[in-house]
Design an enzyme around this catalytic site. Structure first.
Site, PDB file in Angstrom:
ATOM      1  N   ASP A 413      -2.172 -10.586  -2.947  1.00 18.19           N
ATOM      2  CA  ASP A 413      -1.976 -10.340  -3.931  1.00 18.19           C
ATOM      3  C   ASP A 413      -3.786  -8.313  -3.689  1.00 18.19           C
ATOM      4  O   ASP A 413      -4.351  -9.506  -2.670  1.00 18.19           O
ATOM      5  CB  ASP A 413      -3.132 -10.225  -5.115  1.00 18.19           C
ATOM      6  CG  ASP A 413      -2.983  -9.271  -6.263  1.00 18.19           C
ATOM      7  OD1 ASP A 413      -2.405  -9.053  -6.770  1.00 18.19           O
ATOM      8  OD2 ASP A 413      -4.697  -9.007  -6.681  1.00 18.19           O
ATOM      9  N   GLU A 466       1.723  -8.653  -0.976  1.00 22.10           N
ATOM     10  CA  GLU A 466       1.754  -7.352  -1.897  1.00 22.10           C
ATOM     11  C   GLU A 466       1.442  -6.606  -2.154  1.00 22.10           C
ATOM     12  O   GLU A 466       0.519  -5.852  -1.850  1.00 22.10           O
ATOM     13  CB  GLU A 466       0.733  -7.886  -3.653  1.00 22.10           C
ATOM     14  CG  GLU A 466       1.158  -6.470  -4.604  1.00 22.10           C
ATOM     15  CD  GLU A 466       0.499  -6.417  -5.281  1.00 22.10           C
ATOM     16  OE1 GLU A 466       1.177  -6.028  -6.402  1.00 22.10           O
ATOM     17  OE2 GLU A 466      -0.883  -7.096  -5.287  1.00 22.10           O
TER      18      GLU A 466
END
Length: 742
Positions: A413, A466
């Site tokens: 993330d 990401e």
């Protein structure tokens, strides 16, 4: 051995002794020319105390301090075994082993590797581990807190008294440890940490704890991860095929707590891991998805953070069951041919006092300077990636989920926030690196090492970034200068397509570049196309509600968007609820809008996504060559006037291809010419406008014949009826095999 003085006794009783083993437990000492053993214990709850040696002889212990510091002199030496026999305030006898009669359990080699930051299975040494020592079962606790004056284990077993079980300190490694005999699985505990550098004492959850109490409680729980009987050997043996970049990967992104809920005892509750193993896995398999990606499953105190503000990096959240329950969920996925990816969050951690924040009274896991150590947008802290032990903590954690839970890959993330020191910061709010630049050199080095380790230890696992920036070579090997990820989220495609689809179709011709620009860079990285949870929250509206027009037009638009997504180069990710045509924004507080399936429109969309997913999984041309021009060919790229594009997708065998034609206006196009690679009959294998999908049922009667066409430069063309707001997929029938001459 230092002489026992009132000051040493006071340091134990008041809880600031850094070397409790020098005062407590057995100590041989000289009395004249004779040697004896002094056994000392601190048990505040004991009314009286005895030492019972192995041969059964008992010696009374004298109370040297009214708070409960006892001593007995035993006229023998040689490391004899003994137990303590206490009388509790109710007059009951309690026999217990003395925690301070056990030596250190961490080896010098362990301590060396831990200090060096190269012990990549730290979870096997730190944390709470059930084990047998000298025939006695108990729990071995170990924690890193180099700047603490005293660390002790607290729980119900000692009335959460921080003075009762102070730990042994290893100064060179900054590690504290103790073996507490008699403790078993299920005990709730924390570490009471008293800093020597500040007037600071706090109770901390175990950074390496395998389980935790159900929120709002915050203690760690002694838990064994051993003993689960895995049945996914076939899956793991074949995982290289399932996770190959040349195989179909379509991911169903899920927040387990809000996928589906049940009413029980007058309230609504989320499904358990075992219930999800029965219901979610069957659903995902039916829908044709190949993998599930779970929003962070690590323990977190706040439901509204969706798991992204992690406290327990090694603890699967207790909201839905136990670690073995989660193993059952993953195992069930694998036995049904479904892979499991985990959203992993090394970019930041919350400030909750029981977590990593200011762990030993110093900025241990985070930077001291807020210009390096805090995320202004999220109110969270940034890991100090330049510190060996912090890197070791995170790298071990990545391997932990792959080792212990058989996770198939990790999606990292917020990579952009790790790459750049000035991420979401104004001038003056950040510090440049040693070269004066904005790149976070320590974090970059960490990400490279993360990918190297994962691929070395688990070659068939996938790592995904990401990253919304243009950082180069995210998915290229580290030995070539890349970051080493397998896949990168294509945030550019996602933003362009959602912007494009939000326009009224009458204006889309002016923005035609939004649907074609992604092919300018589609093969620079190994991309995954995400329509994720982030796009359906915070007033962004659900995917269906983003679409313009009336209800029929919204559904047609969404079908077209998903059809283009599944035919565009790149792996796929779809957040739960989009396949239902969810109208509300997603919320972690409630289940998906399953009741919408009472309407034909929503049932039809579900059927469309199911058929689209199955077709994607069965057609090699849609996934085998995702990362080069060999798998893609423009057929119609520049028809902005009609908002139509067409392209061919090819498999590794270039004769195996499909043709996709997308019409992004609600106007049907008749006799529309599309050049195709060769002659033959082209079967219409998918039509998003079919009546079964709640469309107008306009199409090409099953297929069309391609003919030689002078407009195609001596090639071939098909003349199609393009339904309004639609995606067509056409596949040529196999070319006839000509008999060999002779």
């Amino acid at each position: 051995m230092p002489e026992l003085t009132p000051e040493i006794i006071a340091s134990i009783v008041e809880g600031y002794n850094s070397d409790p083993f020098s005062a407590l437990g057995p100590h041989e000492q000289a009395r004249g020319e004779e040697w004896e053993t002094a056994v000392r214990a601190y048990l505040p709850w004991a009314a009286s105390l005895q030492v019972v040696v192995q041969d059964g002889e008992a010696y009374d212990m004298w109370r040297l301090h009214p708070a409960g510091f006892f001593e007995a002199i035993i006229p023998r030496t040689g490391g004899f075994g003994y137990t303590l026999r206490a009388v509790d305030p109710n007059g009951h006898l309690v026999d217990l082993s003395d925690a301070y009669s056990f030596g250190p359990l961490l080896s010098d080699f362990d301590l060396h590797l831990l200090a060096e930051g190269s012990h990549y299975r730290t979870y096997e040494r730190l944390g709470a581990h059930l084990r047998e020592v000298g025939g006695v079962w108990g729990v071995h606790f170990a924690v890193w807190a180099p700047n603490a004056e005293r660390v002790s284990v607290v729980g119900n077993f000692n009335n959460w008294n921080p003075t009762v079980y102070p730990m042994r300190f290893h100064p060179g490694a900054g590690i504290w440890e103790i073996f507490l005999p008699g403790l078993g699985e299920g005990e709730a505990y924390k570490y009471s940490v008293k800093s020597r550098q500040a007037d600071y004492t706090a109770e901390k959850a175990d950074p390496y704890g395998f389980f935790a109490e159900l929120r709002p409680m915050t203690a760690s729980v002694v838990t064994s991860l051993e003993g689960y009987g895995w049945g996914d050997g076939d899956w793991l043996a074949e995982r290289s095929t399932h996770n190959s970049l040349n195989s179909p990967i379509s991911i169903y992104e899920v927040h387990l707590g809000s996928w589906r809920r049940k009413w029980e005892d007058g309230r609504e509750r989320p499904l358990t891991y075992r219930e999800l193993a029965d219901e979610l896995v069957d659903y995902v398999k039916t829908m044709g998805f190949t993998h599930i990606e779970l929003l962070p499953m690590t323990e977190h105190p706040l439901d509204a953070s969706w798991g992204y503000q992690t406290i327990g990096y090694y603890a699967v959240t207790s909201r839905y069951g136990t670690p073995h329950d989660f193993m059952y969920f993953v195992d069930t996925c694998h036995r049904n041919g479904i892979g499991v990816f985990l959203d992993w969050v090394p970019a930041h951690f919350p400030k909750d006092i029981h977590g990593l924040n200011y762990f030993d009274g110093t900025h241990l896991y985070e930077h001291a300077d807020p210009r390096l150590g805090e995320h202004p947008d999220w109110g969270t802290l940034v890991f100090n990636f330049g510190r060996n032990e912090v890197r070791n903590f995170l790298l071990s954690n990545a391997l932990f989920w792959l080792d212990k839970y058989h996770i198939d890959g990790l999606r990292v993330d917020a990579v952009a926030s790790m790459l750049y020191l000035d991420f979401s910061r104004e001038p003056g709010q950040w510090l440049p690196n040693r070269y004066g630049g904005r790149a976070n050199l320590e974090a970059i080095d960490f990400l490279k090492r993360f990918n190297e380790l994962v691929h070395m230890e688990h070659p068939t696992a996938l790592t995904m970034a990401e990253d919304s920036t243009d950082w180069p070579m995210v998915t290229r090997p580290t030995f070539l200068g890349g970051l080493g990820f397998d896949l990168k989220w294509n945030m550019g495609w996602m933003h362009d397509m959602l912007d494009y689809m939000a326009y009224d179709p009458v204006y889309r011709g002016y923005h035609h570049n939004l649907i074609t620009f992604s092919l300018m860079y589609a093969f620079n990285e190994n991309f995954l196309l995400p329509l994720s949870h982030d796009e359906v929250v915070h007033l962004k509206k659900s995917l269906l509600s983003k679409m313009p027009g009336d209800s029929r037009q919204q559904f047609a638009n969404l079908r077209a968007l998903l059809g283009y997504m599944f035919t565009h180069p790149g792996k796929k990710l779809l957040f739960m609820g989009a396949e239902l045509g969810q109208r509300q924004e997603w919320s972690e507080r409630r289940a998906l809008d399953w009741h919408e399936l009472q309407h034909e429109s929503h049932r039809a969309l579900l059927a469309y996504v199911r058929d689209l997913g199955r077709l994607y999984g069965s057609e090699p041309a849609l996934s085998q060559v995702d990362n080069s021009w060999g798998g893609f060919e423009w057929l119609v790229a520049n028809d902005s006037e009609n908002s139509v594009i067409a392209f061919a997708r090819r498999a590794a065998d270039p004769e195996d291809f499909v043709v996709a034609v997308c019409n992004f206006t609600p106007v049907p196009r008749y006799n529309y010419r599309v050049p195709v690679p060769r002659a033959g009959f082209y079967v219409e294998i998918l039509n998003s406008d079919a009546g079964a999908y709640w469309g107008s049922n306009l199409g090409n009667m099953g297929g069309v014949q391609a003919h030689a066409d002078e407009w195609a430069g001596g090639g071939y063309s098909v003349y199609l009826t393009l339904p309004p707001m639609s995606v067509l997929l056409l596949k040529p029938e196999p070319a006839p095999v000509m008999p060999e001459e002779g």
